[in-house]
Design a protein around this motif. Sequence first.
Motif, PDB file in Angstrom:
ATOM      1  N   ASP A  34       1.834   9.145  -1.717  1.00 11.31           N
ATOM      2  CA  ASP A  34       2.400   8.286  -2.763  1.00 11.31           C
ATOM      3  C   ASP A  34       3.922   8.381  -2.839  1.00 11.31           C
ATOM      4  O   ASP A  34       4.522   8.113  -3.889  1.00 11.31           O
ATOM      5  CB  ASP A  34       1.804   8.622  -4.139  1.00 11.31           C
ATOM      6  CG  ASP A  34       0.344   8.232  -4.252  1.00 11.31           C
ATOM      7  OD1 ASP A  34      -0.064   7.288  -3.556  1.00 11.31           O
ATOM      8  OD2 ASP A  34      -0.384   8.877  -5.022  1.00 11.31           O
ATOM      9  N   GLU A  35       4.553   8.775  -1.751  1.00 13.06           N
ATOM     10  CA  GLU A  35       6.021   8.869  -1.721  1.00 13.06           C
ATOM     11  C   GLU A  35       6.646   7.583  -1.202  1.00 13.06           C
ATOM     12  O   GLU A  35       7.736   7.184  -1.633  1.00 13.06           O
ATOM     13  CB  GLU A  35       6.446  10.038  -0.833  1.00 13.06           C
ATOM     14  CG  GLU A  35       6.038  11.389  -1.386  1.00 13.06           C
ATOM     15  CD  GLU A  35       6.341  12.532  -0.433  1.00 13.06           C
ATOM     16  OE1 GLU A  35       6.302  13.693  -0.885  1.00 13.06           O
ATOM     17  OE2 GLU A  35       6.630  12.277   0.759  1.00 13.06           O
ATOM     18  N   LEU A  36       5.970   6.933  -0.254  1.00 15.40           N
ATOM     19  CA  LEU A  36       6.442   5.677   0.327  1.00 15.40           C
ATOM     20  C   LEU A  36       5.417   4.588   0.056  1.00 15.40           C
ATOM     21  O   LEU A  36       4.233   4.861  -0.121  1.00 15.40           O
ATOM     22  CB  LEU A  36       6.636   5.812   1.840  1.00 15.40           C
ATOM     23  CG  LEU A  36       7.541   6.926   2.353  1.00 15.40           C
ATOM     24  CD1 LEU A  36       7.470   7.003   3.871  1.00 15.40           C
ATOM     25  CD2 LEU A  36       8.982   6.712   1.894  1.00 15.40           C
ATOM     26  N   PHE A  37       5.876   3.344   0.030  1.00 13.09           N
ATOM     27  CA  PHE A  37       4.921   2.241   0.026  1.00 13.09           C
ATOM     28  C   PHE A  37       5.413   1.154   0.981  1.00 13.09           C
ATOM     29  O   PHE A  37       6.620   0.987   1.201  1.00 13.09           O
ATOM     30  CB  PHE A  37       4.670   1.685  -1.377  1.00 13.09           C
ATOM     31  CG  PHE A  37       5.838   0.993  -2.041  1.00 13.09           C
ATOM     32  CD1 PHE A  37       6.066  -0.365  -1.857  1.00 13.09           C
ATOM     33  CD2 PHE A  37       6.685   1.701  -2.884  1.00 13.09           C
ATOM     34  CE1 PHE A  37       7.112  -1.012  -2.489  1.00 13.09           C
ATOM     35  CE2 PHE A  37       7.748   1.071  -3.525  1.00 13.09           C
ATOM     36  CZ  PHE A  37       7.967  -0.293  -3.324  1.00 13.09           C
ATOM     37  N   PHE A  62       9.389   5.277  -3.099  1.00  9.68           N
ATOM     38  CA  PHE A  62       8.983   4.971  -4.468  1.00  9.68           C
ATOM     39  C   PHE A  62       9.945   5.548  -5.499  1.00  9.68           C
ATOM     40  O   PHE A  62      10.291   4.875  -6.483  1.00  9.68           O
ATOM     41  CB  PHE A  62       7.563   5.496  -4.717  1.00  9.68           C
ATOM     42  CG  PHE A  62       7.039   5.174  -6.082  1.00  9.68           C
ATOM     43  CD1 PHE A  62       6.728   3.869  -6.438  1.00  9.68           C
ATOM     44  CD2 PHE A  62       6.869   6.180  -7.031  1.00  9.68           C
ATOM     45  CE1 PHE A  62       6.242   3.563  -7.703  1.00  9.68           C
ATOM     46  CE2 PHE A  62       6.385   5.882  -8.298  1.00  9.68           C
ATOM     47  CZ  PHE A  62       6.078   4.570  -8.637  1.00  9.68           C
ATOM     48  N   SER A  63      10.409   6.776  -5.310  1.00  8.17           N
ATOM     49  CA  SER A  63      11.313   7.412  -6.285  1.00  8.17           C
ATOM     50  C   SER A  63      12.621   6.639  -6.418  1.00  8.17           C
ATOM     51  O   SER A  63      13.181   6.540  -7.517  1.00  8.17           O
ATOM     52  CB  SER A  63      11.583   8.865  -5.894  1.00  8.17           C
ATOM     53  OG  SER A  63      12.218   8.938  -4.628  1.00  8.17           O
ATOM     54  N   GLU A 107       0.826  -1.210   0.000  1.00  4.13           N
ATOM     55  CA  GLU A 107       0.000   0.000   0.000  1.00  4.13           C
ATOM     56  C   GLU A 107       0.860   1.260   0.000  1.00  4.13           C
ATOM     57  O   GLU A 107       1.878   1.334   0.696  1.00  4.13           O
ATOM     58  CB  GLU A 107      -0.930   0.015   1.219  1.00  4.13           C
ATOM     59  CG  GLU A 107      -1.896   1.196   1.216  1.00  4.13           C
ATOM     60  CD  GLU A 107      -2.998   1.069   2.249  1.00  4.13           C
ATOM     61  OE1 GLU A 107      -3.352   2.091   2.865  1.00  4.13           O
ATOM     62  OE2 GLU A 107      -3.507  -0.048   2.444  1.00  4.13           O
ATOM     63  N   PHE A 108       0.434   2.245  -0.794  1.00  4.74           N
ATOM     64  CA  PHE A 108       1.074   3.558  -0.812  1.00  4.74           C
ATOM     65  C   PHE A 108       0.653   4.375   0.402  1.00  4.74           C
ATOM     66  O   PHE A 108      -0.450   4.207   0.936  1.00  4.74           O
ATOM     67  CB  PHE A 108       0.680   4.337  -2.070  1.00  4.74           C
ATOM     68  CG  PHE A 108       1.501   4.019  -3.283  1.00  4.74           C
ATOM     69  CD1 PHE A 108       2.793   4.511  -3.422  1.00  4.74           C
ATOM     70  CD2 PHE A 108       0.982   3.225  -4.298  1.00  4.74           C
ATOM     71  CE1 PHE A 108       3.550   4.235  -4.541  1.00  4.74           C
ATOM     72  CE2 PHE A 108       1.729   2.943  -5.432  1.00  4.74           C
ATOM     73  CZ  PHE A 108       3.015   3.443  -5.550  1.00  4.74           C
TER      74      PHE A 108
END
Length: 474
Positions: free
Chosen positions: A183-186, A200-201, A178-179
């Motif tokens: 939406d920077e980490l999951f 994520f990046s 799950e994000f």
Amino acid sequence: MALLAEKTRKMEQEEADTNMRILLDFLYCLSKQKLDDLNEIQTDLQYIEEDINYVEKKRIQLSRENDRFSLKLGMFADDPNSKLVTQSGPNASKKKWVRAKLNALQECYLQKRRNWVRQACKEQERGTDTSNREGYNPGLEDFQSVLTNFTRCSQFRVVAELRQGDLFHSANIVSSIEFDRDDELFATTGVSRRIKIFEFSKVMNEPEDVHCPVVEMSTRSKLSCVSWNKYMKNHIASSDYEGIVTVWDVTTRQSIMEYEEHEKRAWSVDFSQNEPSMLVSGSDDCKVKIWCTKQEASVLNIDMKANICSVKYNPGSSIHVAVGSADHHIHYYDLRNISQPLYVFRGHRKTVSYVKFLSSDELASSSTDSTLRLWDVKENLALRTFRGHTNERNFVGLTVNSEYIACGSETNEVFVYHKAISKPAASHRFSTDLENGGDDARSYFTSAVCWKSDSPTMLTANSQGTIKVLVLAA
């Protein structure tokens, strides 16, 4: 003897007459049904002809406008074949795609067209008819929007991949992914007894063999589900095989609260989007529990008759919760009155393993009957059934955004459906890395999926521990 023979002939005649009456009734019913079918087909053909005329006129109008713009831009001097060459490839591909999905698209078109006609009739009765453009029908416009989205996304493209642990170890199974809020980490979790947080990046930009979690937290039991807090970015909840629901602080890597009221394995946990301190969990002990991070005990308890596989807050409400159960049903509760569900959605033939909201009115469900279903929780209606994937034994994941529903499959694939089309729009198969395949390869399945907000990007994981970033593309 003569009297007996006469009675026998009379009974035979009565039986023959009864059989003829039954046959005649059947033929009348069949004739009525076929006439109804014929009337429906004729009405549908009328709609189609009206729409063909409207679209052809619209296309001629657009073509003339395009010619005028071309003249203004001086494009009349260019090679006229150049534009045709650049457009013929994509057009041909899309037309082929549409024809391959004709049956599913036909169902969607006719449903929307008929619905809008019924609505127009009601508006005419009220004197509020809004379809004032000649030949225009809102149902056609609605379908065109679906068709445009559907033909825009026909395949998955792999943009990143990471692997965890021993390829052949069962502890690699990722049960939840799950994000976070931005939406920077999951987060990933599963039978490895660890919650791993990735940036994520970095996953997108670094080589495949150097992906490491930025945070890792260990637990004493296998984990079934994670849910990020929608307001407190550093808070995440987990549920585990011992029935424990834990709220973690990702920054300190420590648990903030541990709730141990469930008596059996807890399959699902979810934070409310409207009340950041509230969360819900469901367990094999047939109980749904509502928790508050400001209190040490549950604040509400719903006793049910079957195992609970999935729980989800309505994104538009802090008092409505959907519950997926082993009794094959979805129970939709108003938490102000838990004596009975507000609605019970029936239709699945086996355990409901996931429930997810596309919006405050639309709910998707997944079952081990190898179907997904879409429900209207406002009107208490079944909207659509989706078939194409295989799911008979395992938890294969479910994720939704405003337009698309995606799930895993026991064929080691990911499938995505447009919410208005009952057949898959695209699929992607995980490779097994086994040279000869065999029974082991056939046992692998997709175990978790998650959209990146309202975008074409998706995280997906399988039972080998492989995580992929996929993008839905044309």
